[in-house]
Design an enzyme around this catalytic site. Structure first.
Site, PDB file in Angstrom:
ATOM      1  N   LYS A  72      28.205  48.877  45.606  1.00  0.00           N
ATOM      2  CA  LYS A  72      28.472  47.437  45.729  1.00  0.00           C
ATOM      3  C   LYS A  72      28.387  47.038  47.198  1.00  0.00           C
ATOM      4  O   LYS A  72      28.879  47.778  48.068  1.00  0.00           O
ATOM      5  CB  LYS A  72      29.865  47.167  45.152  1.00  0.00           C
ATOM      6  N   SER A  77      33.526  40.498  39.821  1.00  0.00           N
ATOM      7  CA  SER A  77      32.551  40.273  40.848  1.00  0.00           C
ATOM      8  C   SER A  77      31.484  41.364  40.968  1.00  0.00           C
ATOM      9  O   SER A  77      30.458  41.133  41.600  1.00  0.00           O
ATOM     10  CB  SER A  77      33.271  40.126  42.194  1.00  0.00           C
ATOM     11  N   SER A 126      37.407  43.133  38.803  1.00  0.00           N
ATOM     12  CA  SER A 126      35.974  43.103  39.119  1.00  0.00           C
ATOM     13  C   SER A 126      35.170  44.326  38.734  1.00  0.00           C
ATOM     14  O   SER A 126      33.948  44.294  38.759  1.00  0.00           O
ATOM     15  CB  SER A 126      35.780  42.849  40.606  1.00  0.00           C
TER      16      SER A 126
HETATM   17  N1  GLN Z   1      38.054  37.335  39.026  1.00  0.00           N
HETATM   18  C1  GLN Z   1      38.872  37.862  40.053  1.00  0.00           C
HETATM   19  C2  GLN Z   1      38.804  36.973  41.266  1.00  0.00           C
HETATM   20  O1  GLN Z   1      37.952  36.165  41.297  1.00  0.00           O
HETATM   21  C3  GLN Z   1      38.463  39.259  40.342  1.00  0.00           C
HETATM   22  C4  GLN Z   1      38.079  39.588  41.723  1.00  0.00           C
HETATM   23  C5  GLN Z   1      37.954  41.050  42.006  1.00  0.00           C
HETATM   24  O2  GLN Z   1      38.468  41.888  41.279  1.00  0.00           O
HETATM   25  N2  GLN Z   1      37.321  41.342  43.129  1.00  0.00           N
HETATM   26  O3  GLN Z   1      39.578  37.064  42.174  1.00  0.00           O
END
Ligand code: GLN
Length: 485
Positions: A75, A150, A174
């Site tokens: 990532k 994400s 995410s």
């Molecule tokens: N949907 C969550 C957010 O937008 C998850 C983000 C994450 O785990 N990086 O904060």
């Protein structure tokens, strides 16, 4: 059967037996990337030359690890020395990291071969992949739908078969949510078990690095590669016990599994069926599965967004147009430089989080905002840990349904926040949690179920997931099979 159909562990075995070379695997990965990348930018940077070079080097020096020689993606919020690390943001679009994250060092030392840096929501903020500066990743099962977020690029890449596993990050879901939407397996390990040194921070008290792969066995192998104490991350602790791969016995006899009853009422028919079927599979193997109560779901989401935004606003203060990152060239005064660089460098969602975070940390609102959220977090922790005194594992949804169609979330950011209701709990509590594919929905779209365990019982979580995958075929399904186009 092609190399793409092998799991990471199977490919590692085939490489060790001399049936496949890492160069062949890299070529297959690159071919797949070439086929899909234009329509579906799962990668921000493809490290083709480096991958081929490493594959050749591997022939001289073969590290002894189950995943040695297996190509993977990372990532693009994990620092890779000499390679762009963009966080999918215009702010860092040209940033080349001067050092490797600890997990990247361990990956390389264990014989991992990097195919490329994978797309994500900007600074890992989002749940649909749509906030990336480098274009939206689509779901490999249905291009009208989101891949989740994400870690959109990592989950889509593993699902499409362009890499055998990915290193990703999970602050509020995410890893697990895109894994569920793309039909792959993703794990957020216990907070403190994997070093975050070199992970570009989103919300430091919640961020955790983990694997996205095809199976629980693959996730165990990846975690064995990257986890363990690191003097450069003071939140990591020494780990005891045998390697996770060795803990995969498939034996779950007598294991106590709680299914939060309220969660089942608020999800789609498909997800409900997935949970009940997974419960049956575990029962058939001797586990004791029963309904339980797990309160405070709504409070957890509110606390998560206050805490994560507050920490993000402070972590992202370093991008000021001065030291590195996007810089506005027209600014005359210092204030103009900060304001314009940050307004141009960050997208709408990141700006929204910075504003929200600064607001809840301000002197006037600190007590009603940040402090209250910390209290709510303490209550969630207490309730979850109490529940986990009675149960070894919780079995619950990852999402309310299958991947939503693209475009919707941009208009309704708050509605999207509430959809994190099943994932943020594991981050607020630091507990290990895995998402595994279950029965697809009526259209054939992937769905996932989540198993959550006690702190540092990552082996128990992985073993239960492994046991389920011994008796179910869903992790073997590939896009293009079943009803969805
Ligand atoms: N949907 C969550 C957010 O937008 C998850 C983000 C994450 O785990 N990086 O904060």
């Amino acid at each position: 059967m092609t190399l793409m159909d092998l799991t990471a562990v199977e490919l590692g075995q085939a490489i060790r037996k001399g049936e496949v070379t890492p160069t062949e695997a890299v070529q297959q990965g690159l071919d797949c990337i070439r086929r899909s990348q234009e329509d579906n930018p799962a990668y921000i940077t493809v490290t083709e030359e480096l991958a081929l070079k490493r594959a050749k080097e591997w022939e001289q020096q073969r590290p002894e690890h189950p995943l040695s020689g297996v190509p993977a993606g990372i990532k693009d919020n994990l620092c890779t020395k000499g390679i762009k690390t963009t966080c999918a943001s215009r702010m860092l679009a040209e940033f080349v990291a001067p050092y490797d994250a600890t997990v990247v060092e361990r990956f390389t030392a264990g014989g991992g071969i990097l195919l490329g840096k994978q797309n994500l929501d900007e600074f890992a903020m989002g749940a649909t992949g749509e906030t990336s500066w480098f274009g939206t990743v689509k779901n490999p099962w249905d291009s009208a739908r989101t891949a989740g977020g994400s870690s959109s690029g990592s989950a889509a890449a593993v699902a499409e078969g362009s890499c055998w596993y990915a290193l990703a990050s999970d602050t509020g879901g995410s890893i697990r949510q895109p894994s569920a939407f793309c039909g792959v397996t993703g794990m957020k390990p216990t907070y403190g078990s994997v070093s975050r040194y070199g992970l570009i921070a989103h919300a430091s008290s919640l961020d955790q690095i983990g694997p996205i792969a095809r199976t629980a066995e693959d996730c165990a192998a990846v975690l064995d590669l990257i986890r363990g104490q690191d003097p450069r991350d003071s939140t990591t602790v020494p780990l005891s016990g045998p390697p996770l791969l060795e803990q995969l016995t498939g034996v779950v006899t007598g294991l106590r599994v709680g299914v939060p009853a309220a969660a089942l009422e608020s999800v789609s028919e498909g997800v409900r069926r997935g949970i009940l079927e997974t419960a049956e599979v575990l029962r058939a193997r001797g586990a004791v599965v029963e309904e339980c109560e797990l309160p405070l779901a709504k409070e957890a989401v509110a606390a998560y967004y206050i805490l994560s935004s507050a920490q993000a606003s402070s972590n992202l203060a370093r991008y000021d147009g001065v030291k590195y990152g996007w810089r506005d060239k027209t600014a005359v005064t210092e204030e103009q430089l900060y304001t314009r660089s940050r307004s141009q460098g960050f997208g709408a969602e990141v700006q929204r989080r910075i504003l929200m975070g600064t607001f809840v940390l301000s002197a006037e609102h600190y007590h009603a905002g940040y402090e209250q959220a910390r209290k709510a977090q303490a209550q969630v922790r207490q309730a979850w840990n109490q529940c986990l005194e009675r149960y070894d594992l919780l079995l619950m949804p990852v999402t309310g349904g299958a991947a939503p169609v693209l475009g919707r979330s941009v208009a309704e950011p708050l509605a999207l926040y509430w959809e994190d209701v099943f994932t943020v709990g594991a981050n607020l509590t630091g507990l290990p949690a895995i998402s595994i594919p279950c029965t697809p929905d009526a259209e054939g779209l992937p769905l996932g179920v989540q198993l959550i365990g006690r702190a540092f019982a990552d082996g128990t979580v992985l073993n239960a997931a492994y046991a389920v995958q011994q008796d179910t075929p869903y992790h073997r399904r590939r896009p293009g099979e079943g009803k969805v186009k």
